[in-house]
Every structure is written in structure tokens, then in C-alpha cells.
Design a protein around this motif. Structure first.
Motif, PDB file in Angstrom:
ATOM      1  N   PHE A 152      80.258  36.425 -43.483  1.00 29.77           N
ATOM      2  CA  PHE A 152      79.260  36.028 -42.491  1.00 29.77           C
ATOM      3  C   PHE A 152      79.738  36.506 -41.129  1.00 29.77           C
ATOM      4  CE2 PHE A 152      76.929  33.053 -39.748  1.00 29.77           C
ATOM      5  CZ  PHE A 152      75.696  32.967 -40.393  1.00 29.77           C
ATOM      6  N   VAL A 153      78.909  37.229 -40.398  1.00 27.38           N
ATOM      7  CA  VAL A 153      79.341  37.850 -39.146  1.00 27.38           C
ATOM      8  C   VAL A 153      79.412  36.836 -38.013  1.00 27.38           C
ATOM      9  CG1 VAL A 153      78.270  40.024 -39.866  1.00 27.38           C
ATOM     10  CG2 VAL A 153      77.034  38.472 -38.318  1.00 27.38           C
ATOM     11  N   GLU A 154      80.125  37.186 -36.982  1.00 27.77           N
ATOM     12  CA  GLU A 154      80.158  36.352 -35.784  1.00 27.77           C
ATOM     13  C   GLU A 154      78.805  36.433 -35.077  1.00 27.77           C
ATOM     14  OE1 GLU A 154      82.692  35.854 -31.616  1.00 27.77           O
ATOM     15  OE2 GLU A 154      83.434  37.163 -33.234  1.00 27.77           O
ATOM     16  N   GLY A 178      68.029  21.286 -60.048  1.00 28.68           N
ATOM     17  CA  GLY A 178      67.300  21.126 -58.793  1.00 28.68           C
ATOM     18  C   GLY A 178      67.906  21.917 -57.659  1.00 28.68           C
ATOM     19  N   ILE A 179      68.531  23.043 -57.974  1.00 31.90           N
ATOM     20  CA  ILE A 179      69.205  23.835 -56.944  1.00 31.90           C
ATOM     21  C   ILE A 179      69.317  25.272 -57.442  1.00 31.90           C
ATOM     22  CG2 ILE A 179      71.567  23.513 -57.794  1.00 31.90           C
ATOM     23  CD1 ILE A 179      72.425  22.954 -54.896  1.00 31.90           C
ATOM     24  N   PHE A 180      69.213  26.253 -56.534  1.00 37.82           N
ATOM     25  CA  PHE A 180      69.368  27.643 -56.969  1.00 37.82           C
ATOM     26  C   PHE A 180      70.575  28.289 -56.311  1.00 37.82           C
ATOM     27  CE2 PHE A 180      65.927  28.815 -53.623  1.00 37.82           C
ATOM     28  CZ  PHE A 180      66.835  29.196 -52.658  1.00 37.82           C
ATOM     29  N   ASN A 181      70.958  29.429 -56.864  1.00 34.64           N
ATOM     30  CA  ASN A 181      71.968  30.294 -56.264  1.00 34.64           C
ATOM     31  C   ASN A 181      71.360  31.689 -56.216  1.00 34.64           C
ATOM     32  OD1 ASN A 181      74.124  32.073 -55.722  1.00 34.64           O
ATOM     33  ND2 ASN A 181      75.606  30.722 -56.703  1.00 34.64           N
ATOM     34  N   VAL A 182      71.057  32.136 -55.004  1.00 34.93           N
ATOM     35  CA  VAL A 182      70.477  33.470 -54.813  1.00 34.93           C
ATOM     36  C   VAL A 182      71.480  34.302 -54.021  1.00 34.93           C
ATOM     37  CG1 VAL A 182      68.584  34.819 -53.833  1.00 34.93           C
ATOM     38  CG2 VAL A 182      68.117  32.597 -54.880  1.00 34.93           C
ATOM     39  N   GLN A 183      72.175  35.196 -54.715  1.00 33.27           N
ATOM     40  CA  GLN A 183      73.152  36.090 -54.077  1.00 33.27           C
ATOM     41  C   GLN A 183      74.202  35.316 -53.281  1.00 33.27           C
ATOM     42  OE1 GLN A 183      73.065  39.051 -55.091  1.00 33.27           O
ATOM     43  NE2 GLN A 183      70.963  39.268 -55.818  1.00 33.27           N
ATOM     44  N   GLY A 184      74.638  34.178 -53.802  1.00 31.66           N
ATOM     45  CA  GLY A 184      75.677  33.397 -53.142  1.00 31.66           C
ATOM     46  C   GLY A 184      75.164  32.332 -52.193  1.00 31.66           C
ATOM     47  N   TRP A 185      73.861  32.318 -51.929  1.00 36.17           N
ATOM     48  CA  TRP A 185      73.250  31.274 -51.098  1.00 36.17           C
ATOM     49  C   TRP A 185      72.741  30.170 -52.021  1.00 36.17           C
ATOM     50  CZ3 TRP A 185      73.653  31.033 -45.928  1.00 36.17           C
ATOM     51  CH2 TRP A 185      73.939  32.213 -45.217  1.00 36.17           C
ATOM     52  N   ILE A 186      73.244  28.944 -51.812  1.00 27.51           N
ATOM     53  CA  ILE A 186      72.914  27.813 -52.668  1.00 27.51           C
ATOM     54  C   ILE A 186      71.969  26.875 -51.931  1.00 27.51           C
ATOM     55  CG2 ILE A 186      73.867  25.772 -53.815  1.00 27.51           C
ATOM     56  CD1 ILE A 186      76.440  27.387 -54.216  1.00 27.51           C
ATOM     57  N   ILE A 216      67.102  38.145 -42.097  1.00 28.32           N
ATOM     58  CA  ILE A 216      68.220  37.484 -41.416  1.00 28.32           C
ATOM     59  C   ILE A 216      69.542  37.804 -42.110  1.00 28.32           C
ATOM     60  CG2 ILE A 216      69.241  35.218 -40.929  1.00 28.32           C
ATOM     61  CD1 ILE A 216      66.277  34.222 -40.585  1.00 28.32           C
ATOM     62  N   THR A 217      69.573  37.689 -43.427  1.00 26.82           N
ATOM     63  CA  THR A 217      70.839  37.896 -44.133  1.00 26.82           C
ATOM     64  C   THR A 217      71.256  39.363 -44.175  1.00 26.82           C
ATOM     65  OG1 THR A 217      69.641  37.871 -46.252  1.00 26.82           O
ATOM     66  CG2 THR A 217      70.658  35.803 -45.523  1.00 26.82           C
ATOM     67  N   GLN A 218      70.339  40.278 -44.045  1.00 25.44           N
ATOM     68  CA  GLN A 218      70.736  41.686 -43.928  1.00 25.44           C
ATOM     69  C   GLN A 218      71.611  41.898 -42.695  1.00 25.44           C
ATOM     70  OE1 GLN A 218      66.842  43.560 -44.078  1.00 25.44           O
ATOM     71  NE2 GLN A 218      67.201  44.309 -46.150  1.00 25.44           N
ATOM     72  N   ILE A 219      71.437  41.038 -41.696  1.00 26.93           N
ATOM     73  CA  ILE A 219      72.218  41.129 -40.455  1.00 26.93           C
ATOM     74  C   ILE A 219      73.484  40.281 -40.529  1.00 26.93           C
ATOM     75  CG2 ILE A 219      72.196  40.590 -37.972  1.00 26.93           C
ATOM     76  CD1 ILE A 219      69.157  41.212 -38.052  1.00 26.93           C
ATOM     77  N   VAL A 220      73.362  39.023 -40.973  1.00 27.61           N
ATOM     78  CA  VAL A 220      74.496  38.098 -40.861  1.00 27.61           C
ATOM     79  C   VAL A 220      75.387  38.058 -42.099  1.00 27.61           C
ATOM     80  CG1 VAL A 220      73.266  36.648 -39.191  1.00 27.61           C
ATOM     81  CG2 VAL A 220      73.169  36.069 -41.634  1.00 27.61           C
ATOM     82  N   SER A 221      74.856  38.450 -43.253  1.00 29.73           N
ATOM     83  CA  SER A 221      75.672  38.437 -44.485  1.00 29.73           C
ATOM     84  C   SER A 221      75.249  39.616 -45.358  1.00 29.73           C
ATOM     85  CB  SER A 221      75.497  37.117 -45.238  1.00 29.73           C
ATOM     86  OG  SER A 221      74.127  36.908 -45.574  1.00 29.73           O
ATOM     87  N   PRO A 222      75.519  40.840 -44.910  1.00 28.54           N
ATOM     88  CA  PRO A 222      75.013  42.021 -45.626  1.00 28.54           C
ATOM     89  C   PRO A 222      75.499  42.155 -47.065  1.00 28.54           C
ATOM     90  CG  PRO A 222      76.621  42.626 -43.931  1.00 28.54           C
ATOM     91  CD  PRO A 222      76.266  41.199 -43.695  1.00 28.54           C
ATOM     92  N   HIS A 255      75.586  39.547 -48.975  1.00 31.10           N
ATOM     93  CA  HIS A 255      74.894  38.432 -49.633  1.00 31.10           C
ATOM     94  C   HIS A 255      73.477  38.359 -49.071  1.00 31.10           C
ATOM     95  CE1 HIS A 255      78.647  36.795 -51.385  1.00 31.10           C
ATOM     96  NE2 HIS A 255      79.193  37.218 -50.256  1.00 31.10           N
ATOM     97  N   VAL A 256      72.636  39.301 -49.446  1.00 32.00           N
ATOM     98  CA  VAL A 256      71.272  39.361 -48.912  1.00 32.00           C
ATOM     99  C   VAL A 256      70.362  38.475 -49.755  1.00 32.00           C
ATOM    100  CG1 VAL A 256      69.287  40.840 -48.458  1.00 32.00           C
ATOM    101  CG2 VAL A 256      71.593  41.646 -47.940  1.00 32.00           C
ATOM    102  N   TYR A 257      69.767  37.490 -49.101  1.00 25.87           N
ATOM    103  CA  TYR A 257      68.848  36.575 -49.780  1.00 25.87           C
ATOM    104  C   TYR A 257      67.549  37.309 -50.087  1.00 25.87           C
ATOM    105  CZ  TYR A 257      65.626  32.745 -50.618  1.00 25.87           C
ATOM    106  OH  TYR A 257      64.687  31.918 -51.189  1.00 25.87           O
ATOM    107  N   ASN A 258      67.181  37.331 -51.358  1.00 25.76           N
ATOM    108  CA  ASN A 258      65.945  38.001 -51.724  1.00 25.76           C
ATOM    109  C   ASN A 258      65.422  37.449 -53.045  1.00 25.76           C
ATOM    110  OD1 ASN A 258      63.817  39.829 -51.583  1.00 25.76           O
ATOM    111  ND2 ASN A 258      64.922  41.412 -52.675  1.00 25.76           N
ATOM    112  N   LEU A 259      64.165  37.087 -53.052  1.00 22.96           N
ATOM    113  CA  LEU A 259      63.485  36.724 -54.285  1.00 22.96           C
ATOM    114  C   LEU A 259      62.380  37.744 -54.489  1.00 22.96           C
ATOM    115  CD1 LEU A 259      63.169  32.837 -54.023  1.00 22.96           C
ATOM    116  CD2 LEU A 259      64.600  34.130 -55.600  1.00 22.96           C
ATOM    117  N   PRO A 260      62.583  38.735 -55.332  1.00 21.11           N
ATOM    118  CA  PRO A 260      61.585  39.786 -55.488  1.00 21.11           C
ATOM    119  C   PRO A 260      60.283  39.268 -56.073  1.00 21.11           C
ATOM    120  CG  PRO A 260      63.272  39.972 -57.175  1.00 21.11           C
ATOM    121  CD  PRO A 260      63.731  38.933 -56.212  1.00 21.11           C
TER     122      PRO A 260
END
Length: 406
Positions: free
Chosen positions: A50-52, A332-340, A386-392, A394-399
Motif C-alpha cells: 500500500f503506497v504512502e 458472509g465475507i469475501f476476499n478479492v485480490q487480498g481485500w477482505i 483507487i486500488t490501481q493507484i494505492v495497491s497496484p 492488489h487491484v480490487y475488481n469484480l468482473p
């Protein structure tokens, strides 16, 4: 998934399809701390996942968020990002009310749709920890008349692997809801829409996101918790979590100040203001209301299991693969590319509440429309940008689902 409250674009939210309307104002309204100096924690407290959140990164985020707003015709959005040692970013853009032009701001209440599921399942897991229910109990122990009820376990309901038909995909439900969105629905009415259909598959055979599962779990919580669901969640989840601006309404009540919501989930297909529609049709699956700061706090509590025993939280975080590439779904919880966490959508509102343990990073997005853009939930578009910038990494995406269910 569905026409009124279930979308093909984001397989995990309660709901929604596509249309477009006038573009929102994009000037950011100044708010709570925008980009604060990094915390005093040592650099080792967070890694390169995660970037500064420097002023330069904040400027890139501003631009990316506004671009999504323009492309998807989103009236207003609020975003909160943080990670130890990396800083904090809190912004809101656009309008909370298209009629008056009142600006969006992070203190507004919003409907959170399927993020409600995280509260309902947490309540259930607390009862597991108390020994009052077992995850491998079958649902017929608590609720009569469930198809395959002697085979479907609470674990399968919470993990979206029951095989039950999704009530919100029923044509009769759709007609009843769109013809009178102010009407209340009881849990039994919702189950009746589901149970008149054959099961879609045998318990445990597949993953299929289904709101019916959560209505059943809500009834289990009421029965074994000894309180109406809204009261049980208030006393045993909301208050222990220290959430001061989160509630489970029993009708159409909506605390002020709140943002207006806009949807095309209407009988005519035209965009309408859905602010005061009755969310009782979502009940344990999607009726709750919250605010940005509370959800920022909840994301960490949810992902780290503060309210549960370590053993139960470990079971919750087992997230087998789903039909969505790169996404797993647990209890009752997901994990999408490391985002829970979870997303939420119901007519007029969307939310995204996620936490990345690798960087101890939190991302919250709340917006006041559920209208899809090119078949994709706008919350997903924001999360990806947002995640393309702050966590490249770990990009959050639900196709988009290749074969949307209606």
C-alpha cells in the motif's frame, strides 16, 4: 442475479441493473482530514502493498475518482483510505441531493445494502461462540419448510452454497417491489418467493450468491438470540464494535443528515429518487444504514475478528473460490485480490467496505446510485480505480458476469 435488487455486475451485492442520467458536479467538497501526515508508526508497520498517501498520490486519486464519476454518471461519492505509516485520505465529491445541489460530505448517513450481511453473519458467529448454534447444524433445526432443509447447513447458508432460489430474482417479487417500493415485506413473505421455486443445486455443490440464505440466518439469530434481529445486532454487534452512526431500521426511517439515492430499479425504468423507499425487502441481507467513519472502523473489526474467538474467525476467513475470477467467499465475507470485506448495493446506494491485512489498509467507498455502467457496479469501478493507484499488486475488481442471471 436480478433486476430489482441483484446485479449481474457485482456478484456479491444485494442488487441492481443499468442506465444513465445527468453528470454530477465533480468539485471535491472539503472535509474531514484530506491527506494527513503519515502516522508515527515505524515504516515496518506497513509494507509496500500500500503506497504512502502523499499529496501527489492524493491528487492522482482525486483525478481517478472524478473520472469514474463522469464516465458512470455518479451524483456523489465519498472515499476513505488509510494504513499505518502511510497516511489517511478522506474526500467527498459531487452532490448528495440533485434537486438542491447540496454537496456530498462524509458525515452523511447512507444505506449500505449487502454490507448488512457482514453484521448478520457476525451475530450468527457470536452465537456459535456461545455454543447456542453450530455451523454444521441443518436449517430445519430452526426453520420449517425450507427445501432441502434437512441437508442445508448454516455454514452453507453463510457461505452462499445452499442451492436455494434467490427470492429477489422472482418475477412476482420484482413486480410487487417496483409497483410499491414503500411497502413493507416480512421475512416469511420473502422466503415464500424463494420456496415456490425448485432448488438450483444440491447443498455444497456450487457457489451462488443468494439473499434467501441471509433471511434464514436472520431468523436463526432471532430465535437463538432471543431478540428481534435489529435489536440483537444493535446490542451485540453495533455497540460492542463502538459504532455510533450505524443502525438496522425496521421500516423506511432514515436519520438526518443523509444523502438522496438515485436508481433505475423502477416500474418505468426511469431514474427516480429512492431515498425513502422501504428497505425491509432486504432485511438481514441488506437493510442497514451507516456512515463513513463507522464503516472505516467496521472494516478492520470484520477482517480481524475482534468480536469473535480466533477459532471462529479463522473459519470465517476460509474463502473458497467462487465463480468470479480472483474472488473467494467465506462466511458472509469475501476476499478479492487480498481485500477482505463486502460490497453493498440496493436501489439508490452502493458501498464498498474492505480491509487488506497485508498492509493493515482500509478502503471505504459510499455513493448515491446503484445504476450500472456497462454492466458493472459503480462501486467496483471506484474500487478498481483507487486500488490501481494505492495497491497496484492488489487491484480490487469484480468482473462482469459472463452470463447474468435475471
Amino acid at each position: 442475479m436480478l433486476a430489482v435488487p441483484v446485479s449481474a455486475g457485482a456478484a456479491f451485492s444485494v442488487e441492481s441493473p443499468v442506465a444513465a442520467y445527468s453528470a454530477a458536479e465533480l468539485a471535491p467538497t472539503a472535509l474531514a482530514p484530506s491527506v494527513l501526515a503519515p502516522s508515527a508508526l515505524p515504516p515496518s508497520a506497513s509494507n509496500g502493498a500500500f503506497v504512502e498517501l502523499t499529496p501527489e498520490v492524493a491528487a492522482r486519486l482525486d483525478t481517478a475518482i472524478q473520472q469514474v464519476m463522469r464516465e458512470a454518471d455518479v451524483p456523489g461519492v465519498m472515499v476513505s483510505l488509510s494504513a499505518p505509516g502511510k497516511g489517511t485520505y478522506v474526500r467527498s465529491f459531487g452532490v448528495a441531493d440533485k434537486a438542491t445541489g447540496a454537496p456530498m460530505n462524509p458525515d452523511l448517513y447512507m444505506r449500505i445494502g449487502s454490507v448488512t450481511k457482514t453484521f448478520t453473519v457476525t451475530a450468527l458467529l457470536e452465537l456459535v461462540d456461545q455454543g447456542k448454534v453450530g455451523l454444521d447444524d441443518t436449517i430445519d433445526k430452526y426453520v420449517d419448510g425450507v427445501p432441502n432443509g434437512d441437508e442445508i447447513t448454516l455454514r452453507q447458508l453463510a457461505g452462499m452454497r445452499s442451492g436455494l432460489f434467490n427470492y429477489s430474482a422472482d418475477e412476482g417479487f420484482y413486480k410487487a417491489f417496483t409497483s410499491d417500493p414503500d411497502r413493507p415485506f416480512t421475512p416469511q413473505e420473502l422466503l415464500d418467493y424463494s420456496f415456490k421455486h425448485p432448488v438450483n443445486f444440491q447443498p455444497g455443490a456450487e457457489f451462488e450468491y443468494c439473499n434467501t440464505n441471509l433471511i434464514l440466518l436472520g431468523l436463526v439469530v432471532e430465535q437463538e438470540g432471543g431478540l428481534p434481529l435489529n435489536e440483537y445486532i444493535q446490542q451485540n454487534v453495533i455497540e460492542p464494535a463502538g459504532l455510533r452512526h450505524t443502525l438496522f431500521p425496521v421500516g423506511a426511517e432514515f436519520p438526518s443528515p443523509h444523502a438522496h439515492g438515485y436508481t433505475n430499479q423502477t416500474a418505468s425504468g426511469k431514474v427516480e429518487d429512492s431515498t425513502d423507499w422501504n428497505p425491509s425487502w432486504g432485511w438481514a441481507a441488506g437493510a442497514m444504514i451507516s456512515q463513513l467513519d463507522d464503516l472505516h472502523r467496521w472494516a478492520r473489526i470484520l477482517a480481524t475478528g475482534t468480536l469473535l474467538t480466533p477459532e471462529t474467525q479463522a473459519q470465517r476467513l476460509i474463502t473458497p473460490p467462487t465463480t468470479i475470477p480472483g474472488a473467494g467467499y467465506g462466511l458472509g465475507i469475501f476476499n478479492v485480490q487480498g481485500w477482505i470485506g463486502h460490497n453493498g448495493s440496493l436501489p439508490g446506494y452502493e458501498s464498498l467496505v474492505v480491509y487488506m491485512p497485508e498492509a493493515r489498509a482500509t478502503m471505504i467507498v459510499m455513493l448515491n446510485t446503484d445504476i450500472l455502467h456497462d454492466g458493472v457496479e459503480p462501486s467496483t469501478l471506484f474500487g478498481k480505480a483507487i486500488t490501481q493507484i494505492v495497491s497496484p499488486d492488489h487491484v480490487y475488481n469484480l468482473p462482469v458476469s459472463p452470463t447474468p442471471k435475471t
